[in-house]
Motif scaffolding. Structure first.
Motif, PDB file in Angstrom:
ATOM      1  N   ARG A 192       0.834  -1.207   0.000  1.00 13.69           N
ATOM      2  CA  ARG A 192       0.000   0.000   0.000  1.00 13.69           C
ATOM      3  C   ARG A 192       0.869   1.258   0.000  1.00 13.69           C
ATOM      4  N   VAL A 193       1.957   1.238   0.764  1.00 19.56           N
ATOM      5  CA  VAL A 193       2.858   2.394   0.786  1.00 19.56           C
ATOM      6  C   VAL A 193       3.434   2.644  -0.608  1.00 19.56           C
ATOM      7  N   SER A 195       2.105   1.763  -3.442  1.00 17.95           N
ATOM      8  CA  SER A 195       1.007   2.197  -4.294  1.00 17.95           C
ATOM      9  C   SER A 195       0.659   3.667  -4.053  1.00 17.95           C
ATOM     10  N   GLU A 196       0.610   4.058  -2.793  1.00 21.24           N
ATOM     11  CA  GLU A 196       0.310   5.448  -2.450  1.00 21.24           C
ATOM     12  C   GLU A 196       1.377   6.384  -2.994  1.00 21.24           C
ATOM     13  N   ALA A 199       0.823   6.682  -6.987  1.00 24.51           N
ATOM     14  CA  ALA A 199      -0.430   7.252  -7.485  1.00 24.51           C
ATOM     15  C   ALA A 199      -0.436   8.772  -7.311  1.00 24.51           C
ATOM     16  N   LYS A 200      -0.815   9.488  -8.363  1.00 24.36           N
ATOM     17  CA  LYS A 200      -0.846  10.947  -8.317  1.00 24.36           C
ATOM     18  C   LYS A 200      -2.253  11.513  -8.475  1.00 24.36           C
ATOM     19  N   ASP A 202      -6.125  12.598  -7.953  1.00 19.75           N
ATOM     20  CA  ASP A 202      -6.939  13.031  -6.818  1.00 19.75           C
ATOM     21  C   ASP A 202      -8.299  12.336  -6.802  1.00 19.75           C
ATOM     22  N   LYS A 204     -10.685   9.741  -5.900  1.00 18.62           N
ATOM     23  CA  LYS A 204     -10.669   8.741  -4.835  1.00 18.62           C
ATOM     24  C   LYS A 204     -11.032   7.348  -5.342  1.00 18.62           C
ATOM     25  N   ARG A 207      -8.021   5.986  -7.249  1.00 17.81           N
ATOM     26  CA  ARG A 207      -6.967   5.588  -6.302  1.00 17.81           C
ATOM     27  C   ARG A 207      -7.333   4.252  -5.649  1.00 17.81           C
ATOM     28  N   ARG A 208      -8.604   4.095  -5.300  1.00 20.24           N
ATOM     29  CA  ARG A 208      -9.051   2.839  -4.700  1.00 20.24           C
ATOM     30  C   ARG A 208      -8.860   1.678  -5.679  1.00 20.24           C
ATOM     31  N   HIS A 211      -5.036   0.881  -5.897  1.00 19.92           N
ATOM     32  CA  HIS A 211      -4.580   0.146  -4.717  1.00 19.92           C
ATOM     33  C   HIS A 211      -5.091  -1.296  -4.756  1.00 19.92           C
TER      34      HIS A 211
END
Length: 309
Positions: A192-193, A195-196, A199-200, A202, A204, A207-208, A211
């Motif tokens: 997850r770290v 992936s975060e 990812a740029k 915004d 949501k 992003r989900r 991940h």
């Protein structure tokens, strides 16, 4: 009796309905190892239809480039899981090096009867593999497309410290007892770290989705040994070292905010290529294939029109 919920899903779909109908899953045996690959046939064959062989990045598999394939319905796209990743077994013999992956491409193309009019596309680590293959096999494919290409040495420059820490992480995971090492490599928190950090967007929901993709497929590797070898290969080579040998047309698709393959490095790489074209997508980083597949597909389509078979 249960009935289907008539309400639409709150989660948007990131794939078209026609993608499944284009898809065929296959397996072959190369050099004693099992290779899984997927073919996405064109919805309609036109004068612009080309066959594109796609090489995915480190710790990924064919799922990562699916959104790009979906955005190119007029193309025939073939995407193998590289040996050691996804549903493909590790190499039966020999290390997982850039050179060995290049020999894999040669064998895979020969087995499928893919000729020199094949387009070769590589993403991230796949860009290193694809570029070195072309440098060693001039005339085998044309043209070459690199998405988020690794344009400079990973162990040098501002990102060198983080790369060296990653080297220690993979070496430690390979040396620990098997269960502990695998738990470290497949840690949902670490995935997850990563992936975060990449990812740029915004958005949501997007992003989900990203991940979820990383959680589902980032840990699908054959074993710790092949993973360490592949990682070592991914940080030991880069595209610029063979740029002068890439005499065919080359498209670079770069992300403005890419912290792994930085934009200044992309500009320097473009200058080294005898016939290079650089396309930059604003606001995106190393996940062009997830965040802006439509824009990437647009650049690919336009490039292939300019460089017909």
């Amino acid at each position: 009796m249960k009935t289907a919920d008539p309400r639409p899903s709150a989660t948007p779909s990131y794939f078209s309905q026609e993608l499944a109908g284009r898809t065929t899953a296959s397996n072959i045996t190369l050099d004693g190892g099992s290779v899984a690959y997927w073919t996405y046939e064109p919805v309609r064959v036109t004068a612009e239809t080309r066959t594109i062989l796609v090489i995915h990045g480190f710790r990924g598999d064919h799922h990562g480039l699916l959104r790009v394939a979906d955005q190119l319905p007029e193309m025939r796209i073939i995407m193998p899981d590289l040996p050691g990743f996804g549903s493909s077994g590790a190499f039966a013999a020999g290390p997982h090096t850039v050179e060995h992956y290049g020999r894999f491409i040669a064998g895979f193309m020969a087995d499928l009867g893919l000729g020199p009019d094949t387009v070769l596309l590589g993403h991230s680590f796949g860009s290193i593999i694809a570029a070195h293959f072309v440098a060693a096999h001039p005339g085998a494919v044309t043209p070459l497309i690199l998405i988020n290409p690794i344009a400079a040495p990973a162990l040098e420059g501002p990102k060198g410290i983080m790369t060296k820490l990653a080297v220690l992480y993979y070496r430690l995971a390979a040396r620990l007892p098997r269960r502990v090492g695998l738990a470290l490599l497949r840690s949902p928190l670490i995935v997850r770290v990563m992936s975060e950090a990449m990812a740029k967007t915004d958005d949501k929901d997007l992003r989900r989705f990203i991940h979820g993709q990383h959680h589902a497929y980032f840990s699908a590797f054959a074993n710790r040994e092949s993973l360490l070898e592949s990682f070592t290969a991914s940080v030991s080579g880069h595209v610029a070292e063979v740029a002068g040998k890439l005499t065919l047309p080359v498209l670079l698709v770069a992300g403005e905010k890419d912290e792994i393959a930085t934009l200044p490095d992309q500009h320097r790489l473009a200058e080294l290529l005898p016939a290079g074209t650089l396309a930059v997508i604003p606001g995106v980083g190393h996940l062009i294939h997830y965040e802006t597949p439509g824009q990437a597909a647009g650049f690919i389509r336009s490039f292939l029109k300019d460089h017909a078979a």
